[in-house]
Motif scaffolding. Structure first.
Motif, PDB file in Angstrom:
ATOM      1  N   VAL A 206       0.848  -1.186   0.000  1.00 41.95           N
ATOM      2  CA  VAL A 206       0.000   0.000   0.000  1.00 41.95           C
ATOM      3  C   VAL A 206       0.885   1.238   0.000  1.00 41.95           C
ATOM      4  N   VAL A 207       0.732   2.059  -1.043  1.00 42.91           N
ATOM      5  CA  VAL A 207       1.521   3.279  -1.179  1.00 42.91           C
ATOM      6  C   VAL A 207       0.655   4.463  -0.762  1.00 42.91           C
ATOM      7  N   PHE A 208       1.221   5.354   0.078  1.00 38.49           N
ATOM      8  CA  PHE A 208       0.435   6.483   0.585  1.00 38.49           C
ATOM      9  C   PHE A 208       1.348   7.667   0.850  1.00 38.49           C
ATOM     10  N   ASN A 209       0.739   8.811   1.058  1.00 38.46           N
ATOM     11  CA  ASN A 209       1.465  10.032   1.409  1.00 38.46           C
ATOM     12  C   ASN A 209       1.877   9.935   2.870  1.00 38.46           C
ATOM     13  N   ALA A 210       3.166   9.779   3.118  1.00 34.04           N
ATOM     14  CA  ALA A 210       3.653   9.548   4.491  1.00 34.04           C
ATOM     15  C   ALA A 210       3.654  10.811   5.338  1.00 34.04           C
ATOM     16  N   THR A 211       3.440  11.964   4.731  1.00 35.73           N
ATOM     17  CA  THR A 211       3.434  13.215   5.497  1.00 35.73           C
ATOM     18  C   THR A 211       2.034  13.609   5.940  1.00 35.73           C
ATOM     19  N   ASP A 212       1.033  12.771   5.633  1.00 34.56           N
ATOM     20  CA  ASP A 212      -0.362  13.073   5.969  1.00 34.56           C
ATOM     21  C   ASP A 212      -0.905  11.966   6.864  1.00 34.56           C
ATOM     22  N   PRO A 213      -0.843  12.127   8.198  1.00 33.02           N
ATOM     23  CA  PRO A 213      -1.296  11.064   9.103  1.00 33.02           C
ATOM     24  C   PRO A 213      -2.746  10.644   8.866  1.00 33.02           C
ATOM     25  N   LYS A 214      -3.635  11.618   8.617  1.00 32.52           N
ATOM     26  CA  LYS A 214      -5.037  11.273   8.374  1.00 32.52           C
ATOM     27  C   LYS A 214      -5.177  10.493   7.074  1.00 32.52           C
ATOM     28  N   GLY A 215      -4.364  10.859   6.088  1.00 33.58           N
ATOM     29  CA  GLY A 215      -4.393  10.145   4.819  1.00 33.58           C
ATOM     30  C   GLY A 215      -3.934   8.708   4.969  1.00 33.58           C
ATOM     31  N   VAL A 216      -2.981   8.475   5.851  1.00 32.49           N
ATOM     32  CA  VAL A 216      -2.508   7.118   6.100  1.00 32.49           C
ATOM     33  C   VAL A 216      -3.650   6.261   6.631  1.00 32.49           C
ATOM     34  N   LEU A 238      -0.600  -4.240  -5.587  1.00 31.51           N
ATOM     35  CA  LEU A 238      -0.105  -2.950  -5.139  1.00 31.51           C
ATOM     36  C   LEU A 238      -1.263  -1.966  -5.168  1.00 31.51           C
ATOM     37  N   VAL A 239      -1.474  -1.293  -4.055  1.00 28.90           N
ATOM     38  CA  VAL A 239      -2.576  -0.344  -3.927  1.00 28.90           C
ATOM     39  C   VAL A 239      -1.986   1.053  -3.777  1.00 28.90           C
ATOM     40  N   ASP A 240      -2.250   1.915  -4.735  1.00 23.21           N
ATOM     41  CA  ASP A 240      -1.708   3.278  -4.735  1.00 23.21           C
ATOM     42  C   ASP A 240      -2.779   4.236  -4.233  1.00 23.21           C
ATOM     43  N   CYS A 241      -2.540   4.785  -3.031  1.00 20.97           N
ATOM     44  CA  CYS A 241      -3.507   5.689  -2.403  1.00 20.97           C
ATOM     45  C   CYS A 241      -3.007   7.134  -2.395  1.00 20.97           C
ATOM     46  N   THR A 242      -2.155   7.488  -3.339  1.00 23.78           N
ATOM     47  CA  THR A 242      -1.541   8.820  -3.344  1.00 23.78           C
ATOM     48  C   THR A 242      -2.318   9.837  -4.164  1.00 23.78           C
ATOM     49  N   TYR A 243      -3.442   9.432  -4.772  1.00 28.78           N
ATOM     50  CA  TYR A 243      -4.177  10.343  -5.641  1.00 28.78           C
ATOM     51  C   TYR A 243      -5.274  11.123  -4.927  1.00 28.78           C
ATOM     52  N   GLY A 244      -5.516  10.825  -3.674  1.00 29.89           N
ATOM     53  CA  GLY A 244      -6.484  11.584  -2.894  1.00 29.89           C
ATOM     54  C   GLY A 244      -7.914  11.151  -3.124  1.00 29.89           C
ATOM     55  N   ASP A 245      -8.430  11.325  -4.350  1.00 29.90           N
ATOM     56  CA  ASP A 245      -9.837  11.052  -4.623  1.00 29.90           C
ATOM     57  C   ASP A 245     -10.065   9.684  -5.252  1.00 29.90           C
ATOM     58  N   LYS A 246      -9.018   8.900  -5.444  1.00 34.07           N
ATOM     59  CA  LYS A 246      -9.184   7.578  -6.027  1.00 34.07           C
ATOM     60  C   LYS A 246      -8.060   6.661  -5.579  1.00 34.07           C
ATOM     61  N   ILE A 247      -8.312   5.371  -5.716  1.00 33.84           N
ATOM     62  CA  ILE A 247      -7.334   4.347  -5.356  1.00 33.84           C
ATOM     63  C   ILE A 247      -7.040   3.514  -6.601  1.00 33.84           C
ATOM     64  N   ILE A 248      -5.772   3.333  -6.899  1.00 32.00           N
ATOM     65  CA  ILE A 248      -5.340   2.571  -8.062  1.00 32.00           C
ATOM     66  C   ILE A 248      -4.837   1.202  -7.596  1.00 32.00           C
ATOM     67  N   LEU A 249      -5.390   0.134  -8.210  1.00 29.39           N
ATOM     68  CA  LEU A 249      -4.972  -1.226  -7.906  1.00 29.39           C
ATOM     69  C   LEU A 249      -4.163  -1.778  -9.074  1.00 29.39           C
ATOM     70  N   ARG A 250      -3.074  -2.459  -8.760  1.00 28.68           N
ATOM     71  CA  ARG A 250      -2.269  -3.066  -9.809  1.00 28.68           C
ATOM     72  C   ARG A 250      -1.753  -4.414  -9.315  1.00 28.68           C
ATOM     73  N   LYS A 251      -2.009  -5.453 -10.086  1.00 28.37           N
ATOM     74  CA  LYS A 251      -1.521  -6.787  -9.709  1.00 28.37           C
ATOM     75  C   LYS A 251      -0.021  -6.844  -9.966  1.00 28.37           C
ATOM     76  N   GLU A 252       0.678  -7.537  -9.073  1.00 32.39           N
ATOM     77  CA  GLU A 252       2.115  -7.719  -9.215  1.00 32.39           C
ATOM     78  C   GLU A 252       2.421  -9.205  -9.296  1.00 32.39           C
ATOM     79  N   PRO A 253       3.565  -9.577  -9.869  1.00 34.82           N
ATOM     80  CA  PRO A 253       3.944 -10.998  -9.891  1.00 34.82           C
ATOM     81  C   PRO A 253       3.974 -11.561  -8.474  1.00 34.82           C
ATOM     82  N   SER A 254       3.421 -12.705  -8.272  1.00 33.29           N
ATOM     83  CA  SER A 254       3.344 -13.312  -6.941  1.00 33.29           C
ATOM     84  C   SER A 254       4.714 -13.472  -6.338  1.00 33.29           C
ATOM     85  N   GLY A 255       4.836 -13.076  -5.038  1.00 32.81           N
ATOM     86  CA  GLY A 255       6.100 -13.221  -4.314  1.00 32.81           C
ATOM     87  C   GLY A 255       6.985 -12.017  -4.376  1.00 32.81           C
TER      88      GLY A 255
END
Length: 256
Positions: A206-216, A238-255
């Protein structure tokens, strides 16, 4: 006359040794071996003990440069030094440039494999998730610090450890937090990547803005909700939560 007096005193000292350091007292007893203190003293300080007392702050710094302790050096009686020792308390494990480090609450770093660790009585070591300090971040140690084994760094240890605790507390059901990667991609915001494992497999990042505690908290809560609904399951994601108004999901190779 001054030269004669100094020479006379030196001759008396050379023959009688009445100014020599005779004892080092460590408090609490056994906190570090007394031999450790002797090892950082110069020949002159061992031979003329008031010189060691005069250089007390320097002696303490030499000890703190080699051992993960806070030291205070003072008068312990005629010909004696008293050394008060407090072990540094590491609050996190940190992986940087292929080396595992301990990170104390007051911002000091030292290698987890430092041989001197075993010489400090009462030392406690953190367990659990690891902080991965990415190469895109500012170096933790500058070149001037390489002659020390225990090094102070200016990174925000309190904020990063707090972030680790927040992510640990908000882990999705059935997942174990393996660690958190801190990185920088050129934006003003510092990025955090929480790495969760299911068994031996890294099943979720899960990727997020580390400078925003509420966002985490919002990001991890959203991920938990997606998992409950079955949106996140099966392959590594992989879940990208850095866009604020949306969440991007991306499958990664297992492992991975």
């Amino acid at each position: 006359m001054i030269t004669l007096l100094a020479g006379s005193l030196w001759a008396i000292e050379s023959n009688g040794g009445f100014l020599r350091l005779v004892r080092v007292r460590v408090h609490p007893p056994g906190a570090i071996p007394e031999e450790v203190v002797w090892s950082v003293l110069t020949c002159a300080e061992r031979r003329i003990w008031p010189l060691a007392l005069f250089n007390a702050s320097s002696v303490a710094d030499r000890l703190e440069a080699k051992f993960p302790i806070v030291a205070r050096v003072g008068y312990g009686g005629f010909g004696k030094l008293k050394v008060q020792v407090t072990p540094r308390r590491p609050v996190a494990r940190l992986m940087w440039r292929g080396t595992l480090w301990f990170w104390s609450s007051d911002g000091f770093l030292w290698s987890a494999s430092l041989p001197q660790n075993s010489a400090v009585a009462g030392m406690t070591y953190p367990a659990g998730p690891i902080i991965f300090w990415d190469r895109t971040m500012e170096p933790l140690i500058d070149g001037a610090s390489l002659n020390r084994d225990v090094i102070h760094c200016g990174a925000p240890v309190d904020r990063v450890v707090s972030l680790l605790e927040e992510v640990s507390a908000l882990r999705p059901p059935g997942m174990e937090l393996r660690g958190i990667k801190v990185s920088y991609n050129g934006d003003p915001a510092m990025l955090g990547t929480a790495i969760y494992a299911s068994g031996d497999v890294e099943a979720l990042k899960v990727v997020f803005n580390a400078t925003d505690p509420k966002g985490v908290r919002r990001a991890i809560s959203a991920v938990a909700e997606l998992q409950r609904k079955g949106v996140i399951s099966g392959d590594s994601v992989l879940v990208d939560c850095t866009y604020g108004d949306k969440i991007i999901l991306r499958k990664e190779p297992s492992g991975n």
